[in-house]
Design an enzyme around this catalytic site. Sequence first.
Site, PDB file in Angstrom:
ATOM      1  N   ASP A  30      14.021  14.620  10.452  1.00  0.00           N
ATOM      2  CA  ASP A  30      14.865  14.342   9.285  1.00  0.00           C
ATOM      3  C   ASP A  30      14.736  12.855   8.920  1.00  0.00           C
ATOM      4  O   ASP A  30      14.769  11.978   9.782  1.00  0.00           O
ATOM      5  CB  ASP A  30      16.330  14.695   9.589  1.00  0.00           C
ATOM      6  CG  ASP A  30      17.150  14.821   8.320  1.00  0.00           C
ATOM      7  OD1 ASP A  30      17.647  15.915   8.044  1.00  0.00           O
ATOM      8  OD2 ASP A  30      17.298  13.806   7.597  1.00  0.00           O
ATOM      9  N   ILE A  31      14.612  12.584   7.649  1.00  0.00           N
ATOM     10  CA  ILE A  31      14.451  11.217   7.163  1.00  0.00           C
ATOM     11  C   ILE A  31      15.745  10.402   7.339  1.00  0.00           C
ATOM     12  O   ILE A  31      15.713   9.175   7.382  1.00  0.00           O
ATOM     13  CB  ILE A  31      14.008  11.253   5.676  1.00  0.00           C
ATOM     14  CG1 ILE A  31      13.242  10.008   5.313  1.00  0.00           C
ATOM     15  CG2 ILE A  31      15.171  11.513   4.738  1.00  0.00           C
ATOM     16  CD1 ILE A  31      12.500  10.131   3.978  1.00  0.00           C
ATOM     17  N   ASN A  86      22.753  25.030   6.548  1.00  0.00           N
ATOM     18  CA  ASN A  86      23.615  24.908   5.373  1.00  0.00           C
ATOM     19  C   ASN A  86      23.117  25.883   4.316  1.00  0.00           C
ATOM     20  O   ASN A  86      21.915  25.931   4.028  1.00  0.00           O
ATOM     21  CB  ASN A  86      23.572  23.473   4.837  1.00  0.00           C
ATOM     22  CG  ASN A  86      24.124  22.467   5.836  1.00  0.00           C
ATOM     23  OD1 ASN A  86      25.090  22.763   6.539  1.00  0.00           O
ATOM     24  ND2 ASN A  86      23.517  21.306   5.922  1.00  0.00           N
ATOM     25  N   GLY A  92      27.036  23.066   1.494  1.00  0.00           N
ATOM     26  CA  GLY A  92      26.528  21.696   1.573  1.00  0.00           C
ATOM     27  C   GLY A  92      25.013  21.595   1.582  1.00  0.00           C
ATOM     28  O   GLY A  92      24.458  20.555   1.939  1.00  0.00           O
ATOM     29  N   GLN A  93      24.319  22.657   1.181  1.00  0.00           N
ATOM     30  CA  GLN A  93      22.854  22.611   1.174  1.00  0.00           C
ATOM     31  C   GLN A  93      22.357  21.694   0.056  1.00  0.00           C
ATOM     32  O   GLN A  93      22.844  21.767  -1.074  1.00  0.00           O
ATOM     33  CB  GLN A  93      22.277  24.027   0.978  1.00  0.00           C
ATOM     34  CG  GLN A  93      20.765  24.082   1.109  1.00  0.00           C
ATOM     35  CD  GLN A  93      20.220  25.510   1.025  1.00  0.00           C
ATOM     36  OE1 GLN A  93      20.980  26.467   0.815  1.00  0.00           O
ATOM     37  NE2 GLN A  93      18.925  25.649   1.193  1.00  0.00           N
ATOM     38  N   HIS A  99      16.054  26.006   5.930  1.00  0.00           N
ATOM     39  CA  HIS A  99      15.706  25.186   7.092  1.00  0.00           C
ATOM     40  C   HIS A  99      16.810  25.237   8.126  1.00  0.00           C
ATOM     41  O   HIS A  99      17.986  25.407   7.793  1.00  0.00           O
ATOM     42  CB  HIS A  99      15.438  23.733   6.679  1.00  0.00           C
ATOM     43  CG  HIS A  99      16.527  23.111   5.853  1.00  0.00           C
ATOM     44  ND1 HIS A  99      16.650  23.340   4.492  1.00  0.00           N
ATOM     45  CD2 HIS A  99      17.548  22.289   6.185  1.00  0.00           C
ATOM     46  CE1 HIS A  99      17.688  22.664   4.022  1.00  0.00           C
ATOM     47  NE2 HIS A  99      18.265  22.035   5.041  1.00  0.00           N
ATOM     48  N   HIS A 101      18.435  22.834  10.915  1.00  0.00           N
ATOM     49  CA  HIS A 101      18.521  21.504  11.517  1.00  0.00           C
ATOM     50  C   HIS A 101      18.633  21.685  13.029  1.00  0.00           C
ATOM     51  O   HIS A 101      19.438  22.509  13.504  1.00  0.00           O
ATOM     52  CB  HIS A 101      19.794  20.780  11.066  1.00  0.00           C
ATOM     53  CG  HIS A 101      19.865  20.449   9.612  1.00  0.00           C
ATOM     54  ND1 HIS A 101      19.620  19.193   9.119  1.00  0.00           N
ATOM     55  CD2 HIS A 101      20.168  21.216   8.538  1.00  0.00           C
ATOM     56  CE1 HIS A 101      19.780  19.184   7.800  1.00  0.00           C
ATOM     57  NE2 HIS A 101      20.121  20.405   7.426  1.00  0.00           N
TER      58      HIS A 101
HETATM   59  P1  AMP Z   1      20.584  20.245   3.776  1.00  0.00           P
HETATM   60  O1  AMP Z   1      21.832  19.505   3.386  1.00  0.00           O
HETATM   61  O2  AMP Z   1      20.818  21.224   4.888  1.00  0.00           O
HETATM   62  O3  AMP Z   1      19.858  20.820   2.595  1.00  0.00           O
HETATM   63  O4  AMP Z   1      19.659  19.152   4.456  1.00  0.00           O
HETATM   64  C1  AMP Z   1      18.573  18.554   3.851  1.00  0.00           C
HETATM   65  C2  AMP Z   1      18.073  17.519   4.826  1.00  0.00           C
HETATM   66  O5  AMP Z   1      16.767  17.142   4.418  1.00  0.00           O
HETATM   67  C3  AMP Z   1      18.908  16.245   4.895  1.00  0.00           C
HETATM   68  O6  AMP Z   1      19.367  16.063   6.244  1.00  0.00           O
HETATM   69  C4  AMP Z   1      17.925  15.155   4.472  1.00  0.00           C
HETATM   70  O7  AMP Z   1      18.088  13.961   5.210  1.00  0.00           O
HETATM   71  C5  AMP Z   1      16.587  15.799   4.750  1.00  0.00           C
HETATM   72  N1  AMP Z   1      15.477  15.327   3.930  1.00  0.00           N
HETATM   73  C6  AMP Z   1      15.447  15.226   2.575  1.00  0.00           C
HETATM   74  N2  AMP Z   1      14.247  14.776   2.167  1.00  0.00           N
HETATM   75  C7  AMP Z   1      13.502  14.610   3.292  1.00  0.00           C
HETATM   76  C8  AMP Z   1      12.170  14.157   3.539  1.00  0.00           C
HETATM   77  N3  AMP Z   1      11.344  13.792   2.539  1.00  0.00           N
HETATM   78  N4  AMP Z   1      11.742  14.106   4.823  1.00  0.00           N
HETATM   79  C9  AMP Z   1      12.552  14.464   5.834  1.00  0.00           C
HETATM   80  N5  AMP Z   1      13.802  14.898   5.659  1.00  0.00           N
HETATM   81  C10 AMP Z   1      14.284  14.967   4.421  1.00  0.00           C
END
Ligand code: AMP
Length: 115
Positions: A30-31, A86, A92-93, A99, A101
């Site tokens: 995760d970024i 999520n 909260g998605q 995906h 986490h």
């Molecule tokens: P969600 O809220 O479950 O949709 O989570 C999306 C997740 O994607 C968040 O934790 C972000 O930090 C992560 N995210 C978004 N863009 C990127 C990216 N380019 N590389 C890695 N993680 C990302």
Amino acid sequence: MTDCIFCKIAQGEIPCRKVYEDDEFFAFHDINPAAPVHFMLIPKLHLASLAEAGEAHAALLGRMLVLAPRLAREQGLENGFRTVINTGKGGGQEVFHFHIHIIGGGNIPPMVRRS
Ligand code: AMP
Ligand code: ZN
């Protein structure tokens, strides 16, 4: 999906810190990590969220869940980890490519605080 950030990551069009890849799945850090270890496991197949999953996805989802603890262990999470999915705006998605986490390695608080 042409405009999906996670499809682009899985196809190598957007850089990431890759954790794992096989024919069906891709995992990357995760970024914006919530804990010392925080990575995402995704199917290469574009599925917007768990709400869009149907009977046809059951085996894929099963294989994904079985893969999660293996990857967690390989990332050093021998003592356990949190999995978060999520689903939809109400869940909260933020990225609409399904995906899981996988989070751990720190002081993981209770997920839901009760007063
Ligand atoms: P969600 O809220 O479950 O949709 O989570 C999306 C997740 O994607 C968040 O934790 C972000 O930090 C992560 N995210 C978004 N863009 C990127 C990216 N380019 N590389 C890695 N993680 C990302
Ligand atoms: Zn996608």
